[in-house]
Structures are given as structure tokens and as C-alpha cells.
Design a protein around this motif. Structure first.
Motif, PDB file in Angstrom:
ATOM      1  N   ILE A 175      10.134  47.563  16.794  1.00  0.00           N
ATOM      2  CA  ILE A 175       8.785  47.870  16.330  1.00  0.00           C
ATOM      3  C   ILE A 175       8.809  49.001  15.312  1.00  0.00           C
ATOM      4  CG2 ILE A 175       6.553  48.825  17.052  1.00  0.00           C
ATOM      5  CD1 ILE A 175       6.900  47.228  19.665  1.00  0.00           C
ATOM      6  N   GLU A 201       7.447  48.677  11.514  1.00  0.00           N
ATOM      7  CA  GLU A 201       6.418  49.562  10.972  1.00  0.00           C
ATOM      8  C   GLU A 201       6.883  50.250   9.702  1.00  0.00           C
ATOM      9  OE1 GLU A 201       5.643  52.028  14.336  1.00  0.00           O
ATOM     10  OE2 GLU A 201       3.956  50.786  15.034  1.00  0.00           O
ATOM     11  N   TYR A 248       7.043  47.282   6.934  1.00  0.00           N
ATOM     12  CA  TYR A 248       5.879  46.412   6.765  1.00  0.00           C
ATOM     13  C   TYR A 248       5.306  46.478   5.348  1.00  0.00           C
ATOM     14  CZ  TYR A 248       1.921  43.709   8.523  1.00  0.00           C
ATOM     15  OH  TYR A 248       1.006  42.712   8.749  1.00  0.00           O
ATOM     16  N   THR A 278       5.477  41.972  19.595  1.00  0.00           N
ATOM     17  CA  THR A 278       4.128  42.201  19.105  1.00  0.00           C
ATOM     18  C   THR A 278       4.072  43.565  18.444  1.00  0.00           C
ATOM     19  OG1 THR A 278       3.173  40.860  20.861  1.00  0.00           O
ATOM     20  CG2 THR A 278       1.695  42.381  19.730  1.00  0.00           C
ATOM     21  N   CYS A 279       3.541  43.599  17.238  1.00  0.00           N
ATOM     22  CA  CYS A 279       3.413  44.846  16.485  1.00  0.00           C
ATOM     23  C   CYS A 279       2.063  44.847  15.780  1.00  0.00           C
ATOM     24  CB  CYS A 279       4.560  44.986  15.488  1.00  0.00           C
ATOM     25  SG  CYS A 279       4.509  46.480  14.474  1.00  0.00           S
ATOM     26  N   LYS A 280       1.262  45.867  16.023  1.00  0.00           N
ATOM     27  CA  LYS A 280      -0.064  45.989  15.419  1.00  0.00           C
ATOM     28  C   LYS A 280      -0.923  44.761  15.684  1.00  0.00           C
ATOM     29  CE  LYS A 280       1.385  49.158  11.732  1.00  0.00           C
ATOM     30  NZ  LYS A 280       1.441  49.431  10.282  1.00  0.00           N
ATOM     31  N   GLY A 281      -0.795  44.232  16.891  1.00  0.00           N
ATOM     32  CA  GLY A 281      -1.605  43.094  17.295  1.00  0.00           C
ATOM     33  C   GLY A 281      -1.161  41.758  16.752  1.00  0.00           C
ATOM     34  N   GLN A 282      -0.003  41.702  16.091  1.00  0.00           N
ATOM     35  CA  GLN A 282       0.493  40.449  15.526  1.00  0.00           C
ATOM     36  C   GLN A 282       1.865  40.124  16.103  1.00  0.00           C
ATOM     37  OE1 GLN A 282       0.057  41.675  11.303  1.00  0.00           O
ATOM     38  NE2 GLN A 282      -1.339  39.942  11.098  1.00  0.00           N
TER      39      GLN A 282
END
Length: 286
Positions: free
Chosen positions: A7, A11, A14, A71-75
Motif C-alpha cells: 500500500i 500510494e 499512484y 485495497t488502497c484508497k477504497g479501490q
């Protein structure tokens, strides 16, 4: 690598450049290289992981190994093996005639393997699941928001023939009611069996490894479709625009019938009814 480490890498990467060619809208695929041996892909289809495992377990097609989903930032992101090499859109002009033919012949073998694969849900077109109802069909020849899910081959056929009628309405403003719609002269071809279809064999999804291994990437649009559908999807990249890097390199289109067969009549049906197929929100046309 732990989920927390993955994650953190996501981040930090991204906002970095994405991988792959620019499409006609000036965007690249939502794929990032987050480590020397790992890429992360924004997961849009919940069954892509299953489809990749199904194809890799029942064929000899080289497919990147799946590391995990996180899952990262809700995705949801799919972490996969990074394959060292070059995509066909990058390397095709520099390949010798023999190496080009070898790539094409290898792809032909991959398509034949997929077509021979045993389908878990026979008779139901669209994305393949281990269990549960069929999912929304998406890709080049469905509406802007997808289509279905279809409960049977006949239901998908009815949708396409309905879209052909809608196409007549959209292109002829003089048509004011259903009785004025002309009788169709061509119809969706459902005479061939449903087979496992990659659905997006494209210049950015064929990677030639350092050892000349031909890898097949991006299984998001794979599923059970008529045998001729693979040909139609490969042909969707027949474009040569200066601002679109995602089309086939010049000369590749000559080899497409060798890879996926030649289904000109079926493709013509889709092209001639593209306006109706691409629209959504119209009732009573399926």
C-alpha cells in the motif's frame, strides 16, 4: 512484501506515470510499476483474477503470476509479476520477418488453446465466474456502460439484433414509431459455439520477453463469446492515428486472420450497427 508495504508503494507511485501506450483520448492504462518485479493494476472486473487463473491452469499461455489483491484508497488493485521485455507496439517495426511470423504463429496457438478450453458455465455468454450469476459484458462491442448480464446465448443475440433496430432509429430522424423501423437484413451470428475469448488482444497486451517468450496480458475482458468475437476484438485496433499509440503497427493487420480466423461478415454487422450498439438507456430494443 506485506500488504502495508504494498500500500505504501502504491500510494507513492499512484501519481507517477502509467505504463502502456497513449490511447486516442491521451490516457494510458491504470497500471504502475511499483517495484522492479511487480506491477499494480487498478482492478475493474471482479473476475479478472479468476479468469487469469483459469487460463493459466488449463493452457500453456505465458501469463504474469498473480502476487495478491489489495485495497488502497477504497479501490482494488491487482499486484502481478512484471515481465521484462517490450510490447508489440514498441518493438514490431524492428523485428525481422521471421520473428514477426513467430509471434503471430504463437498467438494463433494461444487463441486455439483458449477456444478448446472447457467452459465452466456453458451456454451463458459474458465474463466467466466460478459460481453465481453472469456479470455485465463490457468491451469494444457493447454499450458505453456495458450490456447484460445475459442469461443465455439467445438473450445476447436478441440484444444485438435489437441494437440493430435501434441503429436504424438513431440514424434516420424520419422514423417516429416502431412501425416505421425497416426490417433487418442482417443479423447477429450465433451459429458458432461460445468459446473462451481473451477479448482484448491488442498491441499493448502482447509482450515479447527478453528470451523471446510471447506473453499475453490484461484478461479484464475475457469471457465466453462466439468463436468469431476474438477476431472482431483484435480488429478493433485497426487504426493508425498520430495521436493514438494503441493501434496495430503498420503491417500487423495482414496477420490477424491467421491469428483469429477471418470473419468479415460478422465484423461488418458490428461496424454497421456501431451507433446502436454503443448507446445505452433505450428500452424496447432487446
Amino acid at each position: 512484501m506485506s500488504d502495508e508495504e504494498a500500500i505504501a508503494l502504491l500510494e507513492s507511485c499512484y501519481s507517477s506515470p502509467r505504463l502502456g501506450p497513449l490511447n486516442s483520448f491521451g490516457y494510458r492504462a491504470a497500471v504502475w510499476r511499483i517495484a522492479p518485479d511487480t506491477v499494480a493494476k487498478l482492478l475493474r472486473s471482479p473476475v479478472e483474477v479468476y479468469l487469469m487463473n483459469l487460463a493459466s491452469s488449463q493452457t500453456s499461455i505465458p501469463i504474469p503470476r498473480i502476487r495478491r489483491c489489495i485495497t488502497c484508497k477504497g479501490q482494488q488493485f491487482l499486484l502481478m509479476e512484471y515481465v521484462e521485455g517490450s510490447d508489440i507496439y514498441e518493438i514490431w517495426p524492428s523485428l525481422s520477418l521471421w520473428r514477426r511470423f513467430r509471434v503471430v504463429w504463437t498467438l494463433r496457438g494461444y487463441v486455439q488453446q483458449l477456444r478448446a478450453l472447457e467452459l465452466p458455465n456453458k451456454g451463458i455468454p459474458g465474463p466467466i465466474q466460478a459460481s453465481g450469476a453472469p456479470l455485465l459484458c463490457q468491451g469494444h462491442y457493447f454499450s458505453e456502460r456495458g450490456a447484460g448480464p445475459f442469461g443465455s446465448y439467445a438473450a445476447m443475440t436478441a440484444w444485438y439484433n435489437g441494437r440493430s433496430r435501434l441503429n436504424s432509429v438513431l440514424l434516420d430522424p424520419s422514423i417516429r414509431n416502431a412501425s416505421m423501423i425497416p426490417e433487418s437484413k442482417t443479423f447477429f451470428d450465433d451459429s458458432m459455439p461460445l468459446v473462451f475469448t481473451h477479448g482484448d488482444i491488442s498491441p499493448a497486451n502482447i509482450r515479447l520477453g527478453k528470451d523471446d517468450t510471447v506473453w499475453l496480458l490484461d484478461w479484464e475482458r475475457a469471457g465466453a463469446y462466439p468463436k468469431w468475437f476474438e477476431y472482431a476484438n483484435v480488429r478493433a485496433y485497426d487504426r493508425h492515428h498520430d495521436n493514438d499509440e494503441s493501434g496495430w503497427p503498420r503491417g500487423f493487420d495482414w496477420f490477424i486472420p491467421l491469428i483469429a480466423g477471418w470473419y468479415k461478415t460478422q465484423l461488418l454487422f458490428l461496424k454497421n450497427n456501431a451507433t446502436g450498439i454503443g448507446h445505452y438507456g433505450f428500452e424496447g430494443f432487446d
